[in-house]
Motif scaffolding. Structure first.
Motif, PDB file in Angstrom:
ATOM      1  N   SER A  77       0.452  -1.448  -0.094  1.00  0.00           N
ATOM      2  CA  SER A  77      -0.107  -0.136   0.097  1.00  0.00           C
ATOM      3  C   SER A  77       0.969   1.424  -0.239  1.00  0.00           C
ATOM      4  O   SER A  77       0.734   2.339  -0.905  1.00  0.00           O
ATOM      5  CB  SER A  77      -1.046  -0.035   1.168  1.00  0.00           C
ATOM      6  N   VAL A  78       2.458   0.943   0.892  1.00  0.00           N
ATOM      7  CA  VAL A  78       3.087   2.570   0.321  1.00  0.00           C
ATOM      8  C   VAL A  78       3.677   2.397  -0.896  1.00  0.00           C
ATOM      9  O   VAL A  78       3.090   3.329  -0.887  1.00  0.00           O
ATOM     10  CB  VAL A  78       4.101   2.408   1.557  1.00  0.00           C
ATOM     11  N   LYS A  79       4.135   1.684  -2.133  1.00  0.00           N
ATOM     12  CA  LYS A  79       3.805   1.694  -2.939  1.00  0.00           C
ATOM     13  C   LYS A  79       2.859   2.528  -4.083  1.00  0.00           C
ATOM     14  O   LYS A  79       2.983   3.589  -4.268  1.00  0.00           O
ATOM     15  CB  LYS A  79       4.338   0.536  -3.332  1.00  0.00           C
ATOM     16  N   GLU A  80       1.504   2.297  -3.362  1.00  0.00           N
ATOM     17  CA  GLU A  80       0.493   2.372  -4.526  1.00  0.00           C
ATOM     18  C   GLU A  80       0.453   4.133  -3.910  1.00  0.00           C
ATOM     19  O   GLU A  80       0.041   5.264  -4.264  1.00  0.00           O
ATOM     20  CB  GLU A  80      -0.638   1.552  -3.891  1.00  0.00           C
ATOM     21  N   SER A  81       0.651   4.598  -2.331  1.00  0.00           N
ATOM     22  CA  SER A  81       0.482   5.614  -2.135  1.00  0.00           C
ATOM     23  C   SER A  81       1.567   6.969  -2.978  1.00  0.00           C
ATOM     24  O   SER A  81       1.078   7.748  -3.307  1.00  0.00           O
ATOM     25  CB  SER A  81       0.952   5.828  -0.474  1.00  0.00           C
ATOM     26  N   MET A  82       3.031   5.712  -3.475  1.00  0.00           N
ATOM     27  CA  MET A  82       4.076   6.611  -3.869  1.00  0.00           C
ATOM     28  C   MET A  82       3.437   6.442  -5.202  1.00  0.00           C
ATOM     29  O   MET A  82       3.883   8.236  -5.868  1.00  0.00           O
ATOM     30  CB  MET A  82       5.262   5.752  -3.792  1.00  0.00           C
ATOM     31  N   LEU A  83       3.144   6.025  -5.904  1.00  0.00           N
ATOM     32  CA  LEU A  83       2.504   6.708  -7.579  1.00  0.00           C
ATOM     33  C   LEU A  83       0.909   7.536  -7.379  1.00  0.00           C
ATOM     34  O   LEU A  83       1.571   8.565  -8.327  1.00  0.00           O
ATOM     35  CB  LEU A  83       1.499   5.340  -7.717  1.00  0.00           C
ATOM     36  N   GLN A  84       0.267   7.461  -6.081  1.00  0.00           N
ATOM     37  CA  GLN A  84      -0.725   8.449  -6.124  1.00  0.00           C
ATOM     38  C   GLN A  84       0.044  10.351  -6.234  1.00  0.00           C
ATOM     39  O   GLN A  84       0.144  10.771  -6.643  1.00  0.00           O
ATOM     40  CB  GLN A  84      -1.302   7.595  -5.042  1.00  0.00           C
ATOM     41  N   GLY A  85       1.680   9.671  -5.168  1.00  0.00           N
ATOM     42  CA  GLY A  85       2.147  11.388  -5.066  1.00  0.00           C
ATOM     43  C   GLY A  85       2.541  11.305  -6.230  1.00  0.00           C
ATOM     44  O   GLY A  85       2.638  12.868  -6.720  1.00  0.00           O
ATOM     45  N   LEU A  86       3.266  10.699  -7.533  1.00  0.00           N
ATOM     46  CA  LEU A  86       3.809  11.093  -8.953  1.00  0.00           C
ATOM     47  C   LEU A  86       2.914  11.157  -9.474  1.00  0.00           C
ATOM     48  O   LEU A  86       3.511  12.224 -10.103  1.00  0.00           O
ATOM     49  CB  LEU A  86       5.275   9.602  -8.348  1.00  0.00           C
ATOM     50  N   MET A  87       1.664  10.293  -9.191  1.00  0.00           N
ATOM     51  CA  MET A  87       1.106  11.433 -10.042  1.00  0.00           C
ATOM     52  C   MET A  87       0.332  12.454 -10.119  1.00  0.00           C
ATOM     53  O   MET A  87      -0.317  13.683 -10.999  1.00  0.00           O
ATOM     54  CB  MET A  87      -0.615  10.664  -9.511  1.00  0.00           C
ATOM     55  N   LEU A  88       0.419  13.241  -8.707  1.00  0.00           N
ATOM     56  CA  LEU A  88      -0.300  14.606  -7.630  1.00  0.00           C
ATOM     57  C   LEU A  88       0.640  15.659  -8.626  1.00  0.00           C
ATOM     58  O   LEU A  88       0.825  16.159  -9.561  1.00  0.00           O
ATOM     59  CB  LEU A  88      -0.158  14.641  -6.066  1.00  0.00           C
ATOM     60  N   ILE A  89       1.774  14.746  -8.847  1.00  0.00           N
ATOM     61  CA  ILE A  89       3.430  15.972  -8.815  1.00  0.00           C
ATOM     62  C   ILE A  89       2.989  16.560 -10.405  1.00  0.00           C
ATOM     63  O   ILE A  89       3.306  17.406 -11.332  1.00  0.00           O
ATOM     64  CB  ILE A  89       4.624  15.338  -8.796  1.00  0.00           C
ATOM     65  N   ALA A  90       2.746  14.846 -11.362  1.00  0.00           N
ATOM     66  CA  ALA A  90       3.087  15.115 -12.984  1.00  0.00           C
ATOM     67  C   ALA A  90       1.949  15.699 -13.426  1.00  0.00           C
ATOM     68  O   ALA A  90       1.675  16.711 -14.221  1.00  0.00           O
ATOM     69  CB  ALA A  90       2.417  13.414 -13.013  1.00  0.00           C
ATOM     70  N   ARG A  91       0.707  15.163 -12.456  1.00  0.00           N
ATOM     71  CA  ARG A  91      -0.473  16.719 -12.859  1.00  0.00           C
ATOM     72  C   ARG A  91      -0.134  17.957 -12.883  1.00  0.00           C
ATOM     73  O   ARG A  91      -0.561  18.717 -13.425  1.00  0.00           O
ATOM     74  CB  ARG A  91      -1.747  15.874 -11.691  1.00  0.00           C
ATOM     75  N   GLU A  92       0.587  18.329 -11.516  1.00  0.00           N
ATOM     76  CA  GLU A  92       1.262  19.823 -11.747  1.00  0.00           C
ATOM     77  C   GLU A  92       1.615  19.992 -12.578  1.00  0.00           C
ATOM     78  O   GLU A  92       1.555  21.372 -13.188  1.00  0.00           O
ATOM     79  CB  GLU A  92       1.386  19.463 -10.441  1.00  0.00           C
ATOM     80  N   ALA A  93       2.752  19.220 -13.102  1.00  0.00           N
ATOM     81  CA  ALA A  93       3.123  20.092 -14.135  1.00  0.00           C
ATOM     82  C   ALA A  93       2.775  19.786 -15.533  1.00  0.00           C
ATOM     83  O   ALA A  93       3.937  19.803 -16.581  1.00  0.00           O
ATOM     84  CB  ALA A  93       4.370  18.933 -14.537  1.00  0.00           C
ATOM     85  N   GLY A  94       1.778  18.875 -15.787  1.00  0.00           N
ATOM     86  CA  GLY A  94       0.989  19.282 -16.832  1.00  0.00           C
ATOM     87  C   GLY A  94       1.124  17.807 -17.721  1.00  0.00           C
ATOM     88  O   GLY A  94       1.312  17.928 -18.557  1.00  0.00           O
ATOM     89  N   SER A  95       1.759  16.989 -17.807  1.00  0.00           N
ATOM     90  CA  SER A  95       2.823  15.991 -17.387  1.00  0.00           C
ATOM     91  C   SER A  95       1.679  15.082 -17.612  1.00  0.00           C
ATOM     92  O   SER A  95       1.222  14.122 -17.154  1.00  0.00           O
ATOM     93  CB  SER A  95       3.504  14.964 -16.870  1.00  0.00           C
ATOM     94  N   LEU A  96       1.475  13.734 -18.816  1.00  0.00           N
ATOM     95  CA  LEU A  96       1.323  12.637 -19.391  1.00  0.00           C
ATOM     96  C   LEU A  96       2.279  11.303 -18.539  1.00  0.00           C
ATOM     97  O   LEU A  96       3.617  11.658 -17.997  1.00  0.00           O
ATOM     98  CB  LEU A  96       1.626  11.656 -20.397  1.00  0.00           C
TER      99      LEU A  96
END
Length: 427
Positions: free
Chosen positions: A369-388
């Protein structure tokens, strides 16, 4: 006669009869190097062989004398042991070996999907820096200095022992850069590969997680078949250590353009490029020259994927070249995101079009579950940067299902497709 019979009886208990018949005693003894290397290879990992040599060893030995020189070697080995433990994860260390005082050889496990060549160079540099720093106060007049080189154990060899010995010999040549040695042979080999364009490309699909349609292809390089340099790890490590990395990466780009033209490919294409090459002042100019030979290929079809965890500090042309590439129409992808601080720290500097999440985050994500939380955090960063977002290294349906429920855009890995050669179209 009775004594001989007793010895044979004990031998049958301690060892299989086949071992007594066919193997001299020393080969029955446990070998931590071969055991560790074999286990790593069987586990699907690569093994890096890193050599550390004391510079100017003859003069130092002459100055110190036999006894003091022996003490120095012991202190050197102890210093390396302590420093290696501080800078390399315990589970990645196979062993540190002293081959009859001919330098120290470190064997480490490497997963090339998320370990980069620059990471190995950085580790080597840190280890040498801290060892030298610790030895200077003890030997101020000598100021011991070290040189290093590395190579990878060939997986496909008929003998692990042969592969280990060959890799160590080549790593020694890299460290010493000896005249009339394997160093010159490797320099010749890499120059020949570049001049005769002796590389082949494989393509791995990048898949839309929601629809499972192919959205792009990542191009992967291989050296001449049947040689040590067929492996991308060995190919690019030799190029890097011999100063031929820029020429090799430019050749890869040229081969990619050839393949796009020959196959009339319309897919988006990902091409890997290290920060060292991207920071070269000639890169954008050389790329323009290449593209002029292929007027039907648009830069918009190509995504330049920044690989490895090189620091961009000191690469004064890196950010400028990224801006120029964007103006030329190329898209920029950031590889290995989540594998270390350096990849995260430059996202805000380059604002990539695509962020590729490292397989170290994805592996077994369905059980963690920690890795899934890391994935979610990285996706937030990507969305903020406008990245796929592209998730790398998907190996089973369970991992893929986690991506789907988290609305990850794209993915690649053996679960979807293995790398294959382009098929040339006939009509």
């Amino acid at each position: 006669m009775e004594k001989v019979k007793n010895v044979m009886q004990w031998g049958k208990i301690l060892l299989p009869l086949s071992s007594i018949r066919f193997y001299p005693p020393q080969f029955v003894l446990r070998d931590p190097v071969l055991e560790g290397v074999t286990a790593a290879i069987n586990n699907g990992q690569d093994v890096a062989v890193i050599v550390f040599n004391l510079k100017d060893i003859s003069n130092i030995a002459e100055q110190l004398g036999h006894v003091q020189y022996g003490q120095l070697l012991k202190q050197i080995k102890k210093a390396f042991q302590m420093t290696i433990k501080q800078h390399i994860a315990k589970q990645d260390i196979i062993t540190l070996h002293d081959f009859y005082s001919d330098g120290l050889t470190l064997f480490i496990k490497v997963d090339y999907m998320h370990h980069s060549l620059s990471e190995i160079n950085t580790i080597m540099g840190k280890i040498i820096y801290h060892v030298e720093k610790g030895l200077y106060p003890l030997y101020p007049s000598l100021q011991p200095q070290f040189e290093s080189g590395y190579m990878f154990v060939e997986k496909q060899s008929f003998s692990v022992l042969h592969s280990v010995e060959s890799a160590r010999r080549q790593a020694l040549a890299m460290a010493e850069k000896r005249v009339k040695s394997e160093w010159n042979e490797m320099v010749h080999s890499i120059k020949k590969i570049v001049s005769k364009q002796e590389i082949k490309l494989l393509a791995q699909p990048i898949i839309d997680v929601a629809t499972k349609e192919v959205r792009a292809l990542e191009m992967l390089s291989r050296g001449p078949a049947g040689t040590v340099l067929e492996s991308p790890l060995s190919l690019f490590s030799v190029a890097r250590q011999t100063g031929m990395l820029y020429e090799l990466e430019l050749l890869v780009f040229e081969k990619v353009l050839e393949q796009i033209k020959a196959t009339r490919c319309r897919q988006n294409i990902f091409v890997n490029c290290t920060p060292l090459t991207l920071g070269n002042i000639q890169f954008t100019r050389d790329l323009k020259k290449l593209m002029l030979q292929y007027p039907l290929i648009s830069p918009a079809q190509i995504t330049i994927e920044i690989t490895e965890n090189d620091s961009i500090d000191g690469l004064k042309n890196f950010i400028y070249n990224i801006k120029m590439l964007r103006l030329m129409g190329y898209k920029i992808a950031m590889d290995d995101t989540g594998a270390g601080y350096s990849s995260l720290s430059i996202i805000s500097d380059i604002m990539p079009d695509i962020i590729k999440i490292d397989r170290s985050v994805i592996s077994n994500i369905d059980k963690n579950s920690v890795k899934e939380s890391m994935l979610q955090g990285l996706m937030l960063i990507a969305r903020e940067a406008g990245s796929l977002v592209v998730a790398e290294g998907i190996e089973n349906e369970e991992e893929a299902s986690v991506l789907k429920r988290n609305n990850v855009d794209l993915a690649q890995g053996f679960f979807y497709a293995r790398p294959t050669a382009f098929v040339k179209k006939t009509s």
